[in-house]
Design a protein around this motif. Structure first.
Motif, PDB file in Angstrom:
ATOM      1  N   THR A  39       0.856  -1.201   0.000  1.00  0.00           N
ATOM      2  CA  THR A  39       0.000   0.000   0.000  1.00  0.00           C
ATOM      3  C   THR A  39       0.880   1.236   0.000  1.00  0.00           C
ATOM      4  O   THR A  39       2.061   1.183   0.379  1.00  0.00           O
ATOM      5  CB  THR A  39      -0.921   0.015   1.238  1.00  0.00           C
ATOM      6  N   ILE A  48      -4.215   0.134  -1.850  1.00  0.00           N
ATOM      7  CA  ILE A  48      -3.408  -0.977  -2.369  1.00  0.00           C
ATOM      8  C   ILE A  48      -2.855  -0.566  -3.733  1.00  0.00           C
ATOM      9  O   ILE A  48      -3.597  -0.093  -4.612  1.00  0.00           O
ATOM     10  CB  ILE A  48      -4.264  -2.246  -2.513  1.00  0.00           C
ATOM     11  N   VAL A  49      -1.548  -0.760  -3.952  1.00  0.00           N
ATOM     12  CA  VAL A  49      -0.940  -0.433  -5.235  1.00  0.00           C
ATOM     13  C   VAL A  49      -0.354  -1.668  -5.918  1.00  0.00           C
ATOM     14  O   VAL A  49      -0.014  -1.607  -7.109  1.00  0.00           O
ATOM     15  CB  VAL A  49       0.152   0.649  -5.074  1.00  0.00           C
ATOM     16  N   TRP A  50      -0.254  -2.777  -5.155  1.00  0.00           N
ATOM     17  CA  TRP A  50       0.273  -4.001  -5.779  1.00  0.00           C
ATOM     18  C   TRP A  50      -0.120  -5.195  -4.937  1.00  0.00           C
ATOM     19  O   TRP A  50      -0.133  -5.139  -3.709  1.00  0.00           O
ATOM     20  CB  TRP A  50       1.796  -3.935  -5.887  1.00  0.00           C
ATOM     21  N   ARG A  63      -7.200  -8.237  -9.388  1.00  0.00           N
ATOM     22  CA  ARG A  63      -6.298  -7.109  -9.146  1.00  0.00           C
ATOM     23  C   ARG A  63      -7.024  -5.779  -9.315  1.00  0.00           C
ATOM     24  O   ARG A  63      -6.842  -4.841  -8.537  1.00  0.00           O
ATOM     25  CB  ARG A  63      -5.100  -7.185 -10.099  1.00  0.00           C
ATOM     26  N   SER A  64      -7.828  -5.687 -10.367  1.00  0.00           N
ATOM     27  CA  SER A  64      -8.518  -4.416 -10.632  1.00  0.00           C
ATOM     28  C   SER A  64      -9.491  -4.070  -9.516  1.00  0.00           C
ATOM     29  O   SER A  64      -9.747  -2.887  -9.249  1.00  0.00           O
ATOM     30  CB  SER A  64      -9.259  -4.498 -11.979  1.00  0.00           C
ATOM     31  N   GLU A  67      -6.736  -3.050  -6.339  1.00  0.00           N
ATOM     32  CA  GLU A  67      -5.854  -1.896  -6.453  1.00  0.00           C
ATOM     33  C   GLU A  67      -6.655  -0.593  -6.411  1.00  0.00           C
ATOM     34  O   GLU A  67      -7.709  -0.467  -7.029  1.00  0.00           O
ATOM     35  CB  GLU A  67      -5.036  -1.991  -7.742  1.00  0.00           C
TER      36      GLU A  67
END
Length: 383
Positions: A39, A48-50, A63-64, A67
């Motif tokens: 994050t 969340i970025v990854w 994931r979509s 993130e």
């Protein structure tokens, strides 16, 4: 190519190598079976970025869908508020922590999520990311819950069995008390009958024998009276026992002429030896009262009982005329009875004839089994 070109080539090689390393690490994290998430606290709401594939599999979200959203999206109605506050406090302090929290998958099923959250800083020490490695601990919690249920059931069974044993013990105790009570009453009746017969018997050896027998039966009755009133049916307190014994012994004695004293330690003894011990003490003490001080002579009798290296040491002393000066009694069997009882108790008796007086020393081993032999049938506890 000049040196400047060499320097630039070296720098470009380092940058390219670093990029390769970063891609290698990213590929390794993506392929790791451990769910991972990163994050960015610099963005609004620390989104969340990854995430790696294992995290996607754990949560059921794509994931979509993950993130750009805060990790609180995984919380639900049974998520521990206390654990959530611990996470928030650690992030405020930019500190690492390990915590377990009930989270929810996309399909609504819950799982126990063990998280290790670590702040990531740049070369200037500034916080840039939070990295969290996670593990599904649902099976562990299910096992703990099953074990708790098993332990609770075992505890319940143990409590039930303990209650049953306690009830059985109380029933047995009540039964033994009742036996002591009935034996005491029966012995009192027998003693009264023997005394009644003695009073109607002309003076002489027969009358003396009947009176002596009635007193011995009375001593046994006193034992069962004491055991009936005691809380523990298996043991008795020697000091309390001696108090009852001394009360009965001194009831008919003129204290101005004969002084009787006792020094008894409060020793816990097996109830099985109470009756033989009472017979022994009664025989020795009453013999001293009757025979140590003839012709209205005064004197003192001392009874002591205390622990010694080999068990219980009983000492009965008087300052009377002594064994050798006493009149022989062919019909008497007091000494024989005492020696028989001491043998029954596996003890040792020593007769002393100091001047003046008599001293009898008896040592009885403790922590022994109940007395055996024919004498124990009459002297032991009724059962």
């Amino acid at each position: 190519m000049d040196s400047g070109d060499d320097t630039g080539s070296a720098y470009n090689s380092q940058v390219e190598s670093a990029a390769v390393d970063a891609r290698t690490f990213a590929m390794a994290f993506d392929a790791s079976p451990t769910p991972m998430v990163v994050t960015d606290p610099r963005l609004a709401d620390n989104p969340i970025v990854w995430v790696n594939d294992a995290f996607v599999d754990l949560t059921g979200y794509s994931r979509s869908e993950l993130e750009g959203r805060n990790c609180r999206m995984l919380q639900g109605p049974e998520s521990d508020r206390r654990a959530i506050e611990i996470i928030r406090d650690a992030m405020k302090r930019q500190a690492s922590l390990e915590v377990e929290l009930r989270n929810y998958r996309k399909d609504g099923t819950s799982f126990w999520n063990a998280m290790t959250i670590t702040p990531v800083r740049n070369e200037h020490g500034e916080l840039v990311y939070y990295y969290a490695a996670q593990a599904d601990m649902t099976e562990k919690h299910a096992l703990e819950l099953a074990m708790k249920g098993t332990n609770d059931e075992l505890a319940r069974q143990v409590n039930e069995q303990t209650a049953d044993l306690r009830a059985a013990l109380e029933q047995k105790t009540a039964l033994l008390h009742e036996v002591d009570h009935r034996v005491k009453n029966n012995l009192q009746v027998i003693s009264s009958l023997v005394l009644l017969k003695a009073r109607r018997t002309p003076q002489g050896e027969a009358r003396d024998a009947l009176q002596g027998m009635a007193e011995r039966i009375g001593a046994l009755s006193m034992v069962h009276r004491m055991l009936y009133s005691a809380g523990d049916v298996t043991r008795f307190n020697l000091e309390e026992f001696a108090d009852d014994f001394m009360s009965d012994l001194t009831a008919g004695i003129d204290p101005e002429r004969t002084a009787v004293s006792a020094e008894i330690e409060p020793i816990s003894l097996p109830a099985a030896i109470a009756a033989p011990l009472a017979l022994m003490l009664h025989e020795l003490a009453t013999n001293a009262v009757r025979h140590a001080f003839p012709d209205e002579r005064g004197g003192r009798i001392t009874i002591s009982a205390r622990r010694c290296e080999t068990g219980l040491r009983v000492l009965i002393e008087d300052d009377g005329i002594g064994l050798k000066a006493g009149k022989p009694n062919p019909a008497g069997f007091g000494c024989s009875l005492v020696e028989m009882v001491v043998k029954q108790l596996r003890g040792v008796i020593t007769w002393h004839d100091p001047v003046p007086g008599t001293r009898v020393e008896i040592v009885i081993p403790l922590q022994q089994d109940a007395p055996t032999g024919s004498a124990s049938a009459s002297a032991g506890r009724a059962s």
